[in-house]
Design a protein around this motif. Structure first.
Motif, PDB file in Angstrom:
ATOM      1  N   LYS A  67       0.852  -1.185   0.000  1.00 23.63           N
ATOM      2  CA  LYS A  67       0.000   0.000   0.000  1.00 23.63           C
ATOM      3  C   LYS A  67       0.896   1.246   0.000  1.00 23.63           C
ATOM      4  CE  LYS A  67      -4.198   1.482   2.080  1.00 23.63           C
ATOM      5  NZ  LYS A  67      -5.223   1.270   3.042  1.00 23.63           N
ATOM      6  N   ALA A  68       0.512   2.254  -0.783  1.00 22.90           N
ATOM      7  CA  ALA A  68       1.364   3.451  -0.893  1.00 22.90           C
ATOM      8  C   ALA A  68       0.531   4.705  -0.674  1.00 22.90           C
ATOM      9  CB  ALA A  68       1.999   3.492  -2.271  1.00 22.90           C
ATOM     10  N   ALA A  69       1.221   5.820  -0.475  1.00 19.63           N
ATOM     11  CA  ALA A  69       0.531   7.116  -0.399  1.00 19.63           C
ATOM     12  C   ALA A  69       1.286   8.126  -1.265  1.00 19.63           C
ATOM     13  CB  ALA A  69       0.476   7.605   1.049  1.00 19.63           C
ATOM     14  N   VAL A  70       0.547   9.088  -1.791  1.00 18.23           N
ATOM     15  CA  VAL A  70       1.142  10.191  -2.550  1.00 18.23           C
ATOM     16  C   VAL A  70       0.711  11.479  -1.862  1.00 18.23           C
ATOM     17  CG1 VAL A  70       1.253  11.345  -4.797  1.00 18.23           C
ATOM     18  CG2 VAL A  70       1.029   8.844  -4.699  1.00 18.23           C
ATOM     19  N   ILE A  81       5.201   8.761  -1.488  1.00 15.07           N
ATOM     20  CA  ILE A  81       5.894   9.637  -2.454  1.00 15.07           C
ATOM     21  C   ILE A  81       5.392  11.055  -2.223  1.00 15.07           C
ATOM     22  CG2 ILE A  81       6.312  10.171  -4.875  1.00 15.07           C
ATOM     23  CD1 ILE A  81       5.947   7.210  -5.480  1.00 15.07           C
ATOM     24  N   GLU A  82       6.311  11.928  -1.876  1.00 10.62           N
ATOM     25  CA  GLU A  82       5.967  13.342  -1.650  1.00 10.62           C
ATOM     26  C   GLU A  82       6.050  14.067  -2.988  1.00 10.62           C
ATOM     27  OE1 GLU A  82       7.436  16.953  -2.225  1.00 10.62           O
ATOM     28  OE2 GLU A  82       9.041  15.529  -1.745  1.00 10.62           O
ATOM     29  N   ALA A  83       4.984  14.823  -3.325  1.00  8.10           N
ATOM     30  CA  ALA A  83       4.960  15.595  -4.585  1.00  8.10           C
ATOM     31  C   ALA A  83       4.354  16.972  -4.332  1.00  8.10           C
ATOM     32  CB  ALA A  83       4.185  14.836  -5.655  1.00  8.10           C
ATOM     33  N   CYS A 140       9.840   8.777  -0.005  1.00 12.80           N
ATOM     34  CA  CYS A 140      10.439   9.119  -1.304  1.00 12.80           C
ATOM     35  C   CYS A 140       9.991  10.517  -1.712  1.00 12.80           C
ATOM     36  CB  CYS A 140       9.974   8.131  -2.371  1.00 12.80           C
ATOM     37  SG  CYS A 140      10.200   6.422  -1.861  1.00 12.80           S
ATOM     38  N   SER A 141      10.819  11.187  -2.508  1.00 10.63           N
ATOM     39  CA  SER A 141      10.443  12.514  -2.996  1.00 10.63           C
ATOM     40  C   SER A 141      10.457  12.534  -4.514  1.00 10.63           C
ATOM     41  CB  SER A 141      11.417  13.571  -2.472  1.00 10.63           C
ATOM     42  OG  SER A 141      11.077  14.825  -3.039  1.00 10.63           O
ATOM     43  N   ASN A 142       9.481  13.253  -5.070  1.00 12.81           N
ATOM     44  CA  ASN A 142       9.435  13.443  -6.521  1.00 12.81           C
ATOM     45  C   ASN A 142      10.115  14.760  -6.906  1.00 12.81           C
ATOM     46  OD1 ASN A 142       8.434  12.794  -9.196  1.00 12.81           O
ATOM     47  ND2 ASN A 142       6.974  14.447  -8.957  1.00 12.81           N
ATOM     48  N   THR A 143      10.951  15.287  -6.029  1.00 11.94           N
ATOM     49  CA  THR A 143      11.585  16.575  -6.337  1.00 11.94           C
ATOM     50  C   THR A 143      12.299  16.550  -7.689  1.00 11.94           C
ATOM     51  OG1 THR A 143      13.234  18.199  -5.652  1.00 11.94           O
ATOM     52  CG2 THR A 143      13.641  15.939  -4.954  1.00 11.94           C
ATOM     53  N   SER A 144      12.282  17.717  -8.370  1.00 11.64           N
ATOM     54  CA  SER A 144      12.933  17.833  -9.674  1.00 11.64           C
ATOM     55  C   SER A 144      14.414  18.092  -9.544  1.00 11.64           C
ATOM     56  CB  SER A 144      12.340  19.022 -10.443  1.00 11.64           C
ATOM     57  OG  SER A 144      10.997  18.804 -10.737  1.00 11.64           O
ATOM     58  N   SER A 145      14.838  18.635  -8.397  1.00 13.72           N
ATOM     59  CA  SER A 145      16.230  19.082  -8.356  1.00 13.72           C
ATOM     60  C   SER A 145      16.823  19.189  -6.957  1.00 13.72           C
ATOM     61  CB  SER A 145      16.337  20.466  -9.008  1.00 13.72           C
ATOM     62  OG  SER A 145      15.563  21.373  -8.259  1.00 13.72           O
ATOM     63  N   LEU A 146      15.993  19.075  -5.914  1.00  9.88           N
ATOM     64  CA  LEU A 146      16.494  19.408  -4.573  1.00  9.88           C
ATOM     65  C   LEU A 146      17.321  18.276  -3.964  1.00  9.88           C
ATOM     66  CD1 LEU A 146      13.304  21.199  -3.223  1.00  9.88           C
ATOM     67  CD2 LEU A 146      15.423  22.262  -4.020  1.00  9.88           C
ATOM     68  N   ASP A 147      18.113  18.642  -2.961  1.00 13.03           N
ATOM     69  CA  ASP A 147      19.066  17.718  -2.338  1.00 13.03           C
ATOM     70  C   ASP A 147      18.337  16.680  -1.477  1.00 13.03           C
ATOM     71  OD1 ASP A 147      21.167  16.484  -1.128  1.00 13.03           O
ATOM     72  OD2 ASP A 147      21.906  18.262  -0.057  1.00 13.03           O
ATOM     73  N   LEU A 148      18.363  15.431  -1.924  1.00 12.71           N
ATOM     74  CA  LEU A 148      17.703  14.347  -1.203  1.00 12.71           C
ATOM     75  C   LEU A 148      18.286  14.147   0.190  1.00 12.71           C
ATOM     76  CD1 LEU A 148      15.539  12.284  -1.875  1.00 12.71           C
ATOM     77  CD2 LEU A 148      16.331  13.484  -3.896  1.00 12.71           C
ATOM     78  N   ASP A 149      19.565  14.407   0.286  1.00 12.47           N
ATOM     79  CA  ASP A 149      20.244  14.158   1.558  1.00 12.47           C
ATOM     80  C   ASP A 149      19.731  15.103   2.650  1.00 12.47           C
ATOM     81  OD1 ASP A 149      21.990  12.439   2.751  1.00 12.47           O
ATOM     82  OD2 ASP A 149      23.592  13.951   2.744  1.00 12.47           O
ATOM     83  N   GLN A 150      19.436  16.341   2.253  1.00 10.98           N
ATOM     84  CA  GLN A 150      18.879  17.286   3.235  1.00 10.98           C
ATOM     85  C   GLN A 150      17.510  16.831   3.708  1.00 10.98           C
ATOM     86  OE1 GLN A 150      19.010  21.489   2.933  1.00 10.98           O
ATOM     87  NE2 GLN A 150      20.596  21.473   1.374  1.00 10.98           N
ATOM     88  N   LEU A 151      16.728  16.289   2.791  1.00 13.75           N
ATOM     89  CA  LEU A 151      15.409  15.780   3.185  1.00 13.75           C
ATOM     90  C   LEU A 151      15.576  14.574   4.106  1.00 13.75           C
ATOM     91  CD1 LEU A 151      13.433  16.015  -0.198  1.00 13.75           C
ATOM     92  CD2 LEU A 151      13.432  17.600   1.726  1.00 13.75           C
TER      93      LEU A 151
END
Ligand SMILES: CCCCCCC[C@H](O)CC(=O)SCCNC(=O)CCNC(=O)[C@H](O)C(C)(C)COP(=O)([O-])OP(=O)([O-])OC[C@H]1O[C@@H](n2cnc3c(N)ncnc32)[C@H](O)[C@@H]1OP(=O)([O-])[O-]
Ligand SMILES: NC(=O)c1ccc[n+]([C@@H]2O[C@H](COP(=O)([O-])OP(=O)(O)OC[C@H]3O[C@@H](n4cnc5c(N)ncnc54)[C@H](O)[C@@H]3O)[C@@H](O)[C@H]2O)c1
Length: 499
Positions: free
Chosen positions: A83-86, A160-162, A188-199
């Protein structure tokens, strides 16, 4: 035939099929067979066949992913996702929800704004119904639930965060997700460009944070970029890679840097297109050149649909907005234009089906050039292609040099499946080799010298034979990297160029 050629956008096989059918219908049997064999021979021996074969084998090879830290597809166990969430149901979130439901995975759509939630519910329902009707099946509406707020997230295995492309907002959402979800839920993040490590750093489980970057429209485009940071665990990467496959996507694992692979290259492509506007080209001229090359839509039409606001947020987060920037920025601000309303460039029709020159934009560009003392000149189709495409390719070599992509095939798959690069041209890295790396380098040097503002100092391409198996070459780079705006994009404590 004219219609087939137009739709084929430069691919020769569709027209050859029509010719073969015509020969079968109009010639005696033996002559028809001979004609068909001739056509097949031509196709088999064409560069386009080699390009398509390259696409096919590249897609298979990216499935056997590995990362510099030693994670591999065959020694990392994915977790089941029941099961997932967006979170965030705008343009992207809705398409991601549709992808889950279509794959038979129950999904919870989460919004903060009740109005947006209702719009999302209607769009997702309509898309699933249309899709099911086309396939002759029942729409999987029972798999989708919608809610405002994060209270129901304890039952999901993956989120998945969007939400908007805004680091402060995303950090807040990740912090909240970290307490709202079970400790073993992947974030998980759907970011286009941001630093995953900071999240990742804002959560209680940085090892379970990865990027899952879908491409617009998310229920149509076949690509999923899976972004790993230094703390992402093999389980998290393997789960995201396998989930992509279940969703009907081709997953490509890439390292963490501003824009990852696709958007890091896109930035240079868009930048050149904007410089060409300043220098005298029109948006429709730039788009036409790119569409004749084989893209389904030129850079401006694509930007209109993806959202000028998304591009602006990406640039804002990178500190690249403000006075004195290329015209795209003023266009967005002055008109307050959003996707699929009136396009910021040359589209006036809705839904991307119709593109018409925009008289407002024409006079805006004239006024912009005169304000900045720029004299419009004639820009050829060749210049449009060379500047936009070689700038993109050039950044691809830098990406290989930084170890962000495992090999040129990964980049080619990303561009063919994520951005509509024509498959009969194999992808940007294949194309550069087909054109000839010395030629590409010579043209980059030419534009770098001819236009002092041309920001792309050429990278030295690796040898043509460098590939995935041999690991990417790490060439010496010519030119001063300080000149490259990419360096300015990387704040000191940000992003790792070598994951
Ligand atoms: C400066 C740029 C900044 C971007 C920053 C963020 C970038 C992001 O991180 C990465 C991306 O996604 S990069 C982007 C990478 N993506 C691309 O480059 C995709 C380019 N587009 C294509 O290749 C083709 O349009 C498709 C193959 C999607 C469909 O082709 P077809 O079957 O002949 O049909 P069709 O008539 O053509 O469109 C059908 C429907 O799709 C809709 N739509 C289309 N594009 C859209 C978009 N970008 N977005 C949203 N929607 C998009 C279209 O509106 C229409 O909706 P409707 O409600 O049904 O009217
Ligand atoms: N549009 C594209 O082409 C594209 C492609 C790939 C990735 N992305 C990325 O996907 C993300 C979303 O982009 P988009 O274009 O779908 O944006 P959008 O503006 O269409 O939608 C964002 C949604 O997030 C919602 N939201 C904001 N804060 C929230 C919160 N705290 N909780 C729940 N929902 C919240 C908003 O109400 C809105 O509906 C961004 O990071 C963007 O960079 C966009």
């Amino acid at each position: 035939m004219a219609q087939v050629r137009r739709r084929a956008r430069g691919a020769i096989a569709p027209a050859a099929c029509v010719q073969a059918i015509r020969a079968a219908a109009t010639l005696p049997y033996s002559q028809g067979m001979r004609r068909e064999r001739e056509l097949m021979d031509t196709l088999f021996n064409s560069g386009q066949a080699r390009a398509m074969q390259h696409c096919f084998f590249s897609q298979r090879s990216v499935g056997r992913w590995s990362t510099p830290s030693g994670m591999r597809w065959d020694n990392s166990r994915p977790r089941p996702v029941h099961k997932a969430a967006v979170v965030g149901l705008g343009t992207m979130g809705r398409g991601i929800v549709v992808s889950f439901a279509r794959a038979g995975i129950p999904v919870l759509g989460v919004e903060m704004d009740a109005k947006q939630l209702e719009v999302a519910r209607k769009t997702v329902t309509a898309t699933l119904e249309r899709d099911a009707q086309r396939r002759g099946v029942e729409p999987p509406l029972g798999l989708v639930r919608f809610t405002v707020g994060l209270q129901d997230l304890r039952e999901v295995d993956l989120v998945i965060e969007a939400v908007f492309e805004d680091m402060a907002l995303k950090k807040r959402v990740f912090r909240e997700l970290s307490s709202a979800c079970r400790p073993d839920t992947l974030l998980c993040s759907n970011t286009s460009s941001l630093d995953l490590d900071q999240l990742a750093a804002t959560t209680s489980r940085p090892e379970l944070v990865v990027g899952m970057h879908f491409f617009a429209p998310a229920h149509v485009m076949k690509l999923l970029e899976v972004i790993y940071g230094p703390r992402s665990s093999p389980t998290a990467v393997a789960t995201a890679m396998q989930l992509g496959k279940r969703l009907g996507k081709v997953s490509v694992a890439v390292g963490n840097c501003p824009g990852f692979v696709g958007n890091r290259m896109l930035k240079h492509y868009v930048e050149q297109a904007n410089f060409l506007l300043e220098e005298g080209a029109s948006p429709e001229q730039v788009d036409q050149a790119l569409e004749e090359f084989g893209f389904p839509m030129g850079v401006f039409r694509m930007s209109d649909l993806s959202g000028l606001d998304v591009g602006w947020r990406v640039r804002k987060e990178s500190g690249l907005t403000g006075p004195g920037v290329a015209p795209g920025e003023q266009v967005r601000r002055r008109q307050g234009r959003r996707r699929q309303a009136v396009a910021g460039t040359c589209t006036t029709g809705l839904g991307g089906r119709e593109a018409k020159p925009d008289p407002w934009l024409r006079s805006f560009l004239e006024e912009y050039r005169s304000r900045h003392g720029l004299r419009a000149r004639t820009v050829s189709q060749q210049e449009v292609l060379e500047r936009c495409l070689y700038a993109l390719v050039n950044e691809g070599f830098r990406i290989l040099e930084d170890g962000i992509a495992a090999g040129p095939e990964d980049i080619d798959v990303i561009y063919v499946l994520g951005y509509g690069w024509p498959p009969h041209r194999g992808g940007p890295m294949f194309h550069a080799v087909a054109v000839g790396l010395p030629t590409v380098l010579e043209r980059l040097e030419h534009y770098h010298q001819a236009h002092p503002r041309h920001p792309t100092a050429p990278a030295q391409p690796p040898p043509a034979e460098a590939g995935r198996q041999g690991q990417p070459a790490h060439p010496e780079v010519e030119g001063d990297h300080q000149e490259c705006p990419q360096s300015a994009l990387r704040p000191p404590d940000h992003y790792h160029s070598s994951p």
